[in-house]
Design a protein around this motif. Structure first.
Motif, PDB file in Angstrom:
ATOM      1  N   ALA A  52       0.825  -1.214   0.000  1.00  0.00           N
ATOM      2  CA  ALA A  52       0.000   0.000   0.000  1.00  0.00           C
ATOM      3  C   ALA A  52       0.853   1.256   0.000  1.00  0.00           C
ATOM      4  O   ALA A  52       0.371   2.335  -0.344  1.00  0.00           O
ATOM      5  CB  ALA A  52      -0.911   0.000   1.223  1.00  0.00           C
ATOM      6  N   PRO A  72       1.869   5.904  -0.427  1.00  0.00           N
ATOM      7  CA  PRO A  72       0.466   5.562  -0.658  1.00  0.00           C
ATOM      8  C   PRO A  72      -0.052   6.231  -1.927  1.00  0.00           C
ATOM      9  O   PRO A  72       0.391   7.316  -2.288  1.00  0.00           O
ATOM     10  CB  PRO A  72      -0.252   6.101   0.583  1.00  0.00           C
ATOM     11  CG  PRO A  72       0.709   6.992   1.273  1.00  0.00           C
ATOM     12  CD  PRO A  72       2.078   6.655   0.806  1.00  0.00           C
ATOM     13  N   GLY A  73      -0.932   5.552  -2.625  1.00  0.00           N
ATOM     14  CA  GLY A  73      -1.458   6.132  -3.849  1.00  0.00           C
ATOM     15  C   GLY A  73      -2.843   5.601  -4.131  1.00  0.00           C
ATOM     16  O   GLY A  73      -3.227   4.541  -3.636  1.00  0.00           O
ATOM     17  N   VAL A  74      -3.593   6.352  -4.915  1.00  0.00           N
ATOM     18  CA  VAL A  74      -4.989   5.993  -5.144  1.00  0.00           C
ATOM     19  C   VAL A  74      -5.142   4.782  -6.052  1.00  0.00           C
ATOM     20  O   VAL A  74      -6.242   4.285  -6.244  1.00  0.00           O
ATOM     21  CB  VAL A  74      -5.769   7.182  -5.744  1.00  0.00           C
ATOM     22  CG1 VAL A  74      -5.891   8.288  -4.722  1.00  0.00           C
ATOM     23  CG2 VAL A  74      -5.102   7.673  -7.004  1.00  0.00           C
ATOM     24  N   ARG A  76      -3.854   2.010  -5.234  1.00  0.00           N
ATOM     25  CA  ARG A  76      -3.826   0.882  -4.296  1.00  0.00           C
ATOM     26  C   ARG A  76      -4.589   1.281  -3.035  1.00  0.00           C
ATOM     27  O   ARG A  76      -4.039   1.919  -2.145  1.00  0.00           O
ATOM     28  CB  ARG A  76      -2.388   0.542  -3.908  1.00  0.00           C
ATOM     29  CG  ARG A  76      -1.573  -0.101  -5.007  1.00  0.00           C
ATOM     30  CD  ARG A  76      -0.105   0.172  -4.800  1.00  0.00           C
ATOM     31  NE  ARG A  76       0.213   1.557  -5.131  1.00  0.00           N
ATOM     32  CZ  ARG A  76       0.823   2.392  -4.298  1.00  0.00           C
ATOM     33  NH1 ARG A  76       1.168   2.006  -3.101  1.00  0.00           N
ATOM     34  NH2 ARG A  76       1.081   3.630  -4.671  1.00  0.00           N
ATOM     35  N   VAL A  78      -6.796   0.508   0.435  1.00  0.00           N
ATOM     36  CA  VAL A  78      -6.838  -0.526   1.473  1.00  0.00           C
ATOM     37  C   VAL A  78      -8.207  -0.548   2.153  1.00  0.00           C
ATOM     38  O   VAL A  78      -8.776   0.498   2.449  1.00  0.00           O
ATOM     39  CB  VAL A  78      -5.760  -0.261   2.549  1.00  0.00           C
ATOM     40  CG1 VAL A  78      -5.706  -1.429   3.534  1.00  0.00           C
ATOM     41  CG2 VAL A  78      -4.408  -0.040   1.909  1.00  0.00           C
ATOM     42  N   PHE A  80      -9.463  -1.827   5.672  1.00  0.00           N
ATOM     43  CA  PHE A  80      -8.854  -2.275   6.924  1.00  0.00           C
ATOM     44  C   PHE A  80      -9.805  -3.176   7.702  1.00  0.00           C
ATOM     45  O   PHE A  80     -10.984  -3.281   7.389  1.00  0.00           O
ATOM     46  CB  PHE A  80      -8.482  -1.072   7.784  1.00  0.00           C
ATOM     47  CG  PHE A  80      -7.429  -0.198   7.161  1.00  0.00           C
ATOM     48  CD1 PHE A  80      -6.087  -0.459   7.353  1.00  0.00           C
ATOM     49  CD2 PHE A  80      -7.790   0.888   6.385  1.00  0.00           C
ATOM     50  CE1 PHE A  80      -5.123   0.342   6.784  1.00  0.00           C
ATOM     51  CE2 PHE A  80      -6.828   1.696   5.806  1.00  0.00           C
ATOM     52  CZ  PHE A  80      -5.497   1.424   6.006  1.00  0.00           C
ATOM     53  N   ALA A  84     -12.654   1.836   9.453  1.00  0.00           N
ATOM     54  CA  ALA A  84     -11.905   3.086   9.315  1.00  0.00           C
ATOM     55  C   ALA A  84     -12.713   4.146   8.580  1.00  0.00           C
ATOM     56  O   ALA A  84     -12.169   4.957   7.846  1.00  0.00           O
ATOM     57  CB  ALA A  84     -10.558   2.861   8.623  1.00  0.00           C
ATOM     58  N   PHE A  97     -15.232  10.570  -0.149  1.00  0.00           N
ATOM     59  CA  PHE A  97     -14.023  11.194   0.389  1.00  0.00           C
ATOM     60  C   PHE A  97     -12.840  11.169  -0.587  1.00  0.00           C
ATOM     61  O   PHE A  97     -12.249  12.194  -0.902  1.00  0.00           O
ATOM     62  CB  PHE A  97     -13.633  10.530   1.710  1.00  0.00           C
ATOM     63  CG  PHE A  97     -12.415  11.123   2.339  1.00  0.00           C
ATOM     64  CD1 PHE A  97     -12.517  12.185   3.204  1.00  0.00           C
ATOM     65  CD2 PHE A  97     -11.144  10.618   2.052  1.00  0.00           C
ATOM     66  CE1 PHE A  97     -11.392  12.755   3.774  1.00  0.00           C
ATOM     67  CE2 PHE A  97     -10.007  11.182   2.623  1.00  0.00           C
ATOM     68  CZ  PHE A  97     -10.147  12.244   3.481  1.00  0.00           C
ATOM     69  N   GLY A  98     -12.523   9.955  -1.057  1.00  0.00           N
ATOM     70  CA  GLY A  98     -11.369   9.824  -1.939  1.00  0.00           C
ATOM     71  C   GLY A  98     -11.548  10.594  -3.236  1.00  0.00           C
ATOM     72  O   GLY A  98     -10.608  11.190  -3.765  1.00  0.00           O
ATOM     73  N   LYS A 100     -13.288  13.272  -3.588  1.00  0.00           N
ATOM     74  CA  LYS A 100     -13.125  14.686  -3.265  1.00  0.00           C
ATOM     75  C   LYS A 100     -11.644  15.041  -3.230  1.00  0.00           C
ATOM     76  O   LYS A 100     -11.227  16.075  -3.749  1.00  0.00           O
ATOM     77  CB  LYS A 100     -13.772  14.953  -1.908  1.00  0.00           C
ATOM     78  CG  LYS A 100     -13.939  16.407  -1.597  1.00  0.00           C
ATOM     79  CD  LYS A 100     -14.742  16.557  -0.315  1.00  0.00           C
ATOM     80  CE  LYS A 100     -14.783  18.002   0.125  1.00  0.00           C
ATOM     81  NZ  LYS A 100     -15.415  18.140   1.436  1.00  0.00           N
ATOM     82  N   MET A 101     -10.854  14.169  -2.626  1.00  0.00           N
ATOM     83  CA  MET A 101      -9.413  14.404  -2.562  1.00  0.00           C
ATOM     84  C   MET A 101      -8.817  14.444  -3.965  1.00  0.00           C
ATOM     85  O   MET A 101      -7.863  15.146  -4.233  1.00  0.00           O
ATOM     86  CB  MET A 101      -8.722  13.295  -1.755  1.00  0.00           C
ATOM     87  CG  MET A 101      -9.021  13.327  -0.287  1.00  0.00           C
ATOM     88  SD  MET A 101      -8.439  14.827   0.500  1.00  0.00           S
ATOM     89  CE  MET A 101      -9.928  15.439   1.255  1.00  0.00           C
ATOM     90  N   ARG A 145     -16.248   2.519  -0.614  1.00  0.00           N
ATOM     91  CA  ARG A 145     -15.342   3.672  -0.611  1.00  0.00           C
ATOM     92  C   ARG A 145     -14.063   3.342  -1.378  1.00  0.00           C
ATOM     93  O   ARG A 145     -13.542   4.161  -2.133  1.00  0.00           O
ATOM     94  CB  ARG A 145     -15.016   4.036   0.839  1.00  0.00           C
ATOM     95  CG  ARG A 145     -14.127   5.218   0.987  1.00  0.00           C
ATOM     96  CD  ARG A 145     -14.041   5.675   2.418  1.00  0.00           C
ATOM     97  NE  ARG A 145     -13.213   4.779   3.226  1.00  0.00           N
ATOM     98  CZ  ARG A 145     -12.803   5.077   4.465  1.00  0.00           C
ATOM     99  NH1 ARG A 145     -13.177   6.208   5.025  1.00  0.00           N
ATOM    100  NH2 ARG A 145     -12.055   4.246   5.142  1.00  0.00           N
ATOM    101  N   MET A 149     -12.793   4.594  -5.759  1.00  0.00           N
ATOM    102  CA  MET A 149     -11.536   5.186  -6.224  1.00  0.00           C
ATOM    103  C   MET A 149     -11.075   4.529  -7.523  1.00  0.00           C
ATOM    104  O   MET A 149     -10.102   4.961  -8.128  1.00  0.00           O
ATOM    105  CB  MET A 149     -10.430   4.977  -5.187  1.00  0.00           C
ATOM    106  CG  MET A 149     -10.721   5.512  -3.813  1.00  0.00           C
ATOM    107  SD  MET A 149     -10.843   7.285  -3.816  1.00  0.00           S
ATOM    108  CE  MET A 149      -9.216   7.719  -4.393  1.00  0.00           C
TER     109      MET A 149
END
Lengths: 278, 248
Positions: A52, A72-74, A76, A78, A80, A84, A97-98, A100-101, A145, A149
C-alpha cells in the motif's frame, strides 16, 4: 501486474531487531484474487502495508504495472479490519471522500458514490452516520469507498475478522460477486483458511516470522463455491496442515516449553462410567 | 416541569427564612428585593452597561486566547521539539490561577482594560492549547492511514481528517476555557476598577446593598450558563450525536 522483488523488513522492538519479512518475491497478475494466510504476527499485514505504500521495505522493490511504489497512492486502496470510516461523515460522504481528494466535481462524486453504495446494497443508508450502521454494513461502506476510487489494486487487511460468522458469510458472497463484476486485482490478508479458499484464485501460505512464502496453492474452482465439495475440502485441509506447522512454531516460541501440539484422537465419551449406574 | 417546581420551592424557602428575620435585611435580602433590584438595574440600564463592558473584555480576551491557543496547540502537536521544550511550561501555566498574574499585569499595564483582558486571556489560553494538542495527538492513526491511501496528504489531510477528528476534544477545551475566562474576568474586575459587573459588585458592597450584590450574582450565573448551554453544550452534543458517542 504487481511485482514484489526481494522485500525485507526489520523492526526494532525493545532494542532488539526483529526480522519481520525475509526476502520475499511475488507476482500477481491483473484480475487475480490472491490471499495471504499465515500465523498471527507473521508479518502479513506488514507486507500489505508495504504494497500500500504505508510502510517502507528495508530492501527490495514493489512495482505496479512497471511503476515503482514509493508511497500511498490511489491506485492501491486498502480496506482495513476496522472499517476506518470517518465518523463525522455520512456513508455517502465517506464514499465520496477519496473522490473529493482527487478533485472530482461535486455532482459526479455524488453519482459515483451512489452507484457504489448501490453495489454493496446500502442505497437506503446513504445518509446514515457510521455509528448508525452495523459492523457488516460499515465494512460494506468501506468496500464501496475503496471501489469508488477505481484502484488498480484492492488491498484487504483481514476485513471480516471482526464480524460474526453469519455476516461474514454474506460478505464473502458479496465480495465474490463484486470481484466477478469489477475484475479487480485483490490482495486479501486473512488468518481464516476457509475464507481464503472460498474467495481466492491463489493462496500463499506465509511462514512464521520472518515471513516468506512457504507454499502456494491454486484453487481452480468456479464461483460461487461450495466449500463442502470434496476437492475444495481437500485443498482446505492441505492448507490447514501447511499452516499448522507454522502456527506450532509460533506457539513453541511463545508458550511454555512443555507445550506440544496434540493431534486429534478419540476421546472417551463423557458418560463412560464403567457401569456404576446399573 | 419537575425542575421548575423544585426551583420555585427553593425560592419559597428563601423567602420564608427571610421572613423569619434571623439576620437584618441588609445582610440577608429576600428574593423579592433581589428581583426588584435586578429590575431596577435593568430598567435604568446600569446593569446592562456593566454586562456589556464585561462581555467586551471577555470577548476580546477569549478571542485572543482562541487564536493564540489554537496556533500554539497546533505547533505543539506537529513539532516534537516545540512540545519537548514548551509542553511542561504549558501544563505548569495551566496550574496557575490566572488572577495570580494580576499584580504583574497591573505593574506593567496599570489598572487598565488591558490588564483585565490579559487576565482573561491567561485564564483561557492554556486549556485551549492543551486540548488542541491532545485532540490532534489522539486522532486514531488508522483514519490517517485510510485517508492517505485515498490520496489525502499535506494540508488537505489536515483539514479534511485531522481537524474534524480532533474537534470533539478541542470543543471541550474551548468550553473549559470559557468557564475559566468567566472566572478570571470576575476576579480581575473585583480587584481593579473600571466599568463592569465586578465593579457593580464592589460598589454595592461598599454601600451595603446586598440585594444588588445578589442581583449581579444572578446575572453572572445566568449569562455564564446561558452561553455554556446555548453555544458549547449544544455544539458538543451535536458532535456527540453525530459521532454516536455516549452522552456526557
Amino acid at each position: 501486474m504487481l511485482r514484489l522483488e526481494g522485500i525485507t523488513k526489520t523492526f526494532a522492538s525493545n532494542g532488539r531487531r526483529v526480522q519481520a519479512i525475509s526476502p520475499l518475491s511475488l507476482e500477481v497478475r491483473e484480475g487475480q484474487f490472491v490471499s495471504l494466510v499465515g500465523p498471527s504476527g507473521c508479518g502479513k499485514s506488514t507486507l500489505l502495508n508495504i504494497i500500500a505504500g504505508l510502510d517502507r521495505a528495508d530492501a527490495g522493490t514493489v512495482t505496479l504495472d512497471g511503476r515503482p511504489v514509493t508511497g500511498p497512492g490511489v491506485d492501491r486502496v486498502v480496506v482495513f479490519q476496522e472499517a476506518a470510516l470517518f465518523p463525522w461523515l455520512t456513508a455517502q460522504k465517506n464514499v465520496e471522500f477519496g473522490l473529493k481528494m482527487a478533485g472530482v466535481p461535486r455532482e459526479e462524486r455524488s453519482v459515483r458514490a451512489r452507484q457504489f453504495l448501490k453495489m454493496v446494497h446500502l442505497s437506503r443508508f446513504a445518509d446514515a452516520y457510521p455509528h448508525e450502521l452495523s459492523g457488516g454494513m460499515r465494512q460494506r461502506v468501506a468496500i464501496a469507498r475503496a471501489l469508488a476510487m477505481d484502484p488498480r489494486l484492492l488491498l484487504m487487511d483481514e476485513p471480516f475478522a471482526a464480524l460474526d460468522a453469519q455476516t461474514r458469510a454474506l460478505l464473502h458472497e458479496e465480495v465474490t460477486a463484486i470481484w466477478a463484476e469489477t475484475r479487480k486485482t485483490v490482495i486479501f490478508v486473512t488468518h481464516n483458511v476457509r475464507e481464503a479458499v472460498y474467495l481466492s484464485d491463489r493462496i500463499l501460505v506465509l511462514s512464521a516470522r520472518p515471513a516468506s512464502i512457504k507454499q502456494e496453492f491454486r484453487i481452480p474452482a468456479g464461483r460461487p463455491r461450495d466449500l463442502t465439495e470434496p476437492g475444495l475440502a481437500y485443498i482446505e485441509k492441505q492448507i490447514m496442515e501447511s499452516l499448522r506447522v507454522e502456527i506450532d512454531r509460533v506457539a513453541q516460541a511463545e508458550l511454555d516449553s512443555d507445550w506440544v501440539h496434540e493431534t486429534a484422537r478419540l476421546l472417551p465419551p463423557p458418560d463412560r462410567n464403567l457401569g456404576s449406574d446399573i | 416541569m419537575k425542575r421548575l417546581g423544585f426551583y420555585l420551592l427553593l425560592i419559597v424557602i428563601w423567602e420564608a427564612i427571610y421572613r423569619l428575620s434571623l439576620w437584618p435585611p441588609y445582610l440577608f435580602p429576600g428574593p423579592l428585593e433581589v428581583a426588584s433590584s435586578l429590575a431596577r438595574g435593568l430598567a435604568d440600564g446600569s446593569l446592562l452597561l456593566a454586562v456589556a463592558a464585561s462581555f467586551r473584555r471577555l470577548a476580546v480576551g477569549y478571542g485572543l486566547a482562541l487564536a493564540v491557543g489554537l496556533s500554539l496547540g497546533l505547533l505543539l502537536a506537529r513539532n516534537r521539539t516545540a512540545d519537548e521544550l514548551l509542553g511542561p511550561l504549558v501544563s505548569g501555566m495551566q496550574a496557575i490561577p490566572s488572577i495570580a498574574w494580576l499584580p504583574l499585569t497591573v505593574l506593567w499595564m496599570g489598572l487598565s482594560e488591558a490588564s483585565i483582558i490579559t487576565i482573561v486571556f491567561l485564564g483561557a489560553v492554556w486549556s485551549i492549547v492543551v486540548n488542541t494538542q491532545a485532540g490532534i495527538r489522539n486522532v486514531p492513526p488508522l483514519w490517517i492511514r485510510a485517508a492517505r491511501t485515498m490520496g489525502a496528504k499535506g494540508s488537505r489531510l489536515f483539514t479534511a481528517v485531522v481537524l474534524p477528528a480532533a474537534l470533539p476534544q478541542m470543543l471541550s477545551g474551548w468550553r473549559l476555557a470559557w468557564a475559566f475566562s468567566w472566572r478570571s474576568l470576575m476576579a480581575g474586575e473585583l480587584l481593579s476598577p473600571g466599568r463592569g459587573l465586578g465593579e457593580v459588585l464592589i460598589v454595592s458592597r461598599n454601600v451595603n446593598d446586598m440585594a444588588a450584590v445578589l442581583a449581579v450574582i444572578v446575572i453572572i450565573g445566568v449569562f455564564g450558563s446561558l452561553v455554556d448551554n446555548l453555544l458549547f453544550q449544544r455544539a458538543e452534543e451535536q458532535t456527540r450525536r453525530k459521532w454516536g458517542l455516549a452522552p456526557a
